[in-house]
Design an enzyme around this catalytic site. Structure first.
Site, PDB file in Angstrom:
ATOM      1  CG  ASN A  53     -38.147  14.018  -1.659  1.00 40.19           C
ATOM      2  OD1 ASN A  53     -37.443  13.380  -1.823  1.00 40.19           O
ATOM      3  ND2 ASN A  53     -38.786  13.769   0.335  1.00 40.19           N
ATOM      4  NE  ARG A  65     -36.081  16.577   1.189  1.00 36.53           N
ATOM      5  CZ  ARG A  65     -35.478  15.858   1.293  1.00 36.53           C
ATOM      6  NH1 ARG A  65     -35.521  14.303   1.202  1.00 36.53           N
ATOM      7  NH2 ARG A  65     -34.449  15.683   2.586  1.00 36.53           N
ATOM      8  CG  HIS A 110     -33.791  16.998   8.160  1.00 36.42           C
ATOM      9  ND1 HIS A 110     -32.871  16.581   9.413  1.00 36.42           N
ATOM     10  CD2 HIS A 110     -34.363  16.272   7.458  1.00 36.42           C
ATOM     11  CE1 HIS A 110     -32.383  15.010   9.504  1.00 36.42           C
ATOM     12  NE2 HIS A 110     -33.502  15.095   7.819  1.00 36.42           N
ATOM     13  NE  ARG A 168     -27.162  10.040   6.972  1.00 33.23           N
ATOM     14  CZ  ARG A 168     -27.959  10.178   6.677  1.00 33.23           C
ATOM     15  NH1 ARG A 168     -28.853  11.361   7.946  1.00 33.23           N
ATOM     16  NH2 ARG A 168     -29.033  10.242   5.751  1.00 33.23           N
ATOM     17  CD  GLU A 191     -39.293  17.547   5.678  1.00 32.94           C
ATOM     18  OE1 GLU A 191     -39.669  15.980   6.234  1.00 32.94           O
ATOM     19  OE2 GLU A 191     -38.284  17.195   5.433  1.00 32.94           O
TER      20      GLU A 191
END
Ligand code: ADP
Length: 401
Positions: free
Chosen positions: A10, A94, A183, A244, A387
């Site tokens: 990643n 990823r 996601h 955010r 993940e």
């Protein structure tokens, strides 16, 4: 014997996270992180898992991603697991944005790289870093299959009615503006694991997945296929997140430009890095916010209430989108650990068949579990996401054997 190990990478702009898995039993052999790449104070943290060895840390300048990956390979090699090992079957990367083009994990070749590059305008923060990671890994092991697993892929099943924004079609198409969602690897894994927890096939169940980490997103999954998700063109839309804003009137941006005199970059930073929980109360860690709430801190309480209000709106919206809901699944750092968030998000929704059992909700565990009382219509579950395992599984399914 054919190789069975998969390295999951990643790659961020200044970091690389990695895990090495053995796909015979999905066990983890090693994991680690390189941070602050390109600085004098880069840091590598490596944990061998298969051998029971201790975490090793190393600090010093790591100039670029190539140096980072070489350093990772050296650490892995100390336990006989280096990048040159013949037992390595593939590298799974990823990749944040796959646009409309990539609906599935994809074996990387030059054409795939070019397409990921073409998507940079819609993912300027993420895709360049992901590309650097891929290019570096390919240069080190050109013979090895490398697979891109896209954060957006699971959401490509959304109908146009959910994916399109109500703006001028020509403008939207010209600039590839639509809801992509992110996601996706987590939403895919968690919706499947939730069906398993209920003892059913994914095709049989409708699930609302709430991925609540520092970034947060919700999705509506009907029979194993995503039909709506809260993040949009970028990860900024939807839920209140650590830093955010999530949803707001887009005209706030014009107002900040016209009246506030702010530049595009300043507003981008404001909404992505200085809003959400941190903008509301100065903290983005839910543990700290809960501690302050328990001490009677009003600012933290309001931030928490805004967070929960938005979450509830999405549960209601996706309930309506799905028509019938079998389970609501909480996952990621906040979803897996913050029992007050789960309790508050579901409070008052008994008429919708949703409730949380206080005792079950208080249990701490790494296992998927139900937290709803026995006879409620909709199961409420905590399902830890994984993940890396999902990326490794998808990678190995494509290139293994
Ligand atoms: P990301 O992958 O988006 O960086 P994670 O899924 O790891 O994030 O979630 C990180 C967040 O999870 C932290 O910012 C914190 O708010 C929350 N978190 C982690 N552990 C706990 C805990 N024990 N209680 C409450 N919140 C927690």
């Amino acid at each position: 014997m054919s190789p069975t190990r998969v390295l999951v990478l990643n790659s961020g702009s200044s970091s690389v996270k990695y895990q090495l898995l053995d796909m015979r039993d999905s066990s983890r052999l090693a994991m680690g992180l390189v941070e602050r790449i390109g600085e004098e104070t880069s840091r590598l943290r490596h944990t061998p898992l298969g051998t029971g060895g201790e975490t090793r840390e190393w600090s010093g300048p790591i100039a670029d991603h190539e140096a980072a990956l070489k350093a990772v390979s050296e650490e892995l090699a100390k336990d006989g697991l280096g990048l040159d090992s013949p037992e390595l079957a593939a590298i799974g990367h990823r990749v944040v944005h796959g646009g409309k083009s990539f609906t599935e994990p994809t074996v990387i070749d030059d054409a795939v790289l070019a397409e990921i590059e073409r998507l940079i305008p819609v993912a300027p923060l993420h895709n360049p870093a992901n590309l650097t990671g891929i290019r570096t890994a390919r240069a080190l092991r050109p013979d090895l299959p490398q697979v891109a697993v896209f954060d957006t892929a699971f959401h490509t099943t959304m109908p146009e009615s959910a994916a399109r924004y109500a703006i001028d079609v020509k403008t939207a198409d010209e600039h590839r503006i639509r809801r992509y969602g992110f996601h996706g690897t987590s939403h895919a894994y968690v919706s499947r694991a939730t069906a398993e927890l209920l003892g059913k096939a994914p095709e049989e169940v409708n699930v609302i997945v709430l991925h609540l980490g520092n970034g947060a997103s919700a999705s509506a999954v009907r029979g194993g296929r995503c039909v709506d998700t809260s993040m949009g063109l970028t990860p900024l839309e939807g839920l209140v997140m650590g830093t955010r804003s999530g949803d707001m009137d887009p005209a706030v941006i014009f107002h900040l430009m016209r009246v506030g005199g702010m530049s595009t970059d300043e507003i981008d930073t404001l909404l992505n890095k200085k809003s959400g929980l941190i903008g509301l109360c100065g903290d983005n860690d839910m543990r700290e916010i809960r501690r302050r709430v328990d001490e009677g801190d009003e600012e933290a309480q309001l931030a928490f209430d805004i967070y929960i209000h938005r979450l509830k709106k999405y549960i209601g919206a996706y309930y309506a989108v799905l028509g019938r809901v079998d389970a609501v699944a909480f996952t990621a750092g906040v979803g897996e650990n913050a029992s007050p968030v789960r309790e508050a998000a579901v409070a008052g929704l008994e008429e919708l068949g949703l409730a949380v059992d206080r005792e079950l909700n208080a249990v701490r565990s790494d296992e998927p579990r139900l937290i709803s009382p026995a006879r409620t219509r909709v199961a409420v579950a905590v399902v830890p996401t994984d993940e890396e395992l999902e990326i490794a599984t998808q990678t190995y399914a494509l290139v293994g054997r």
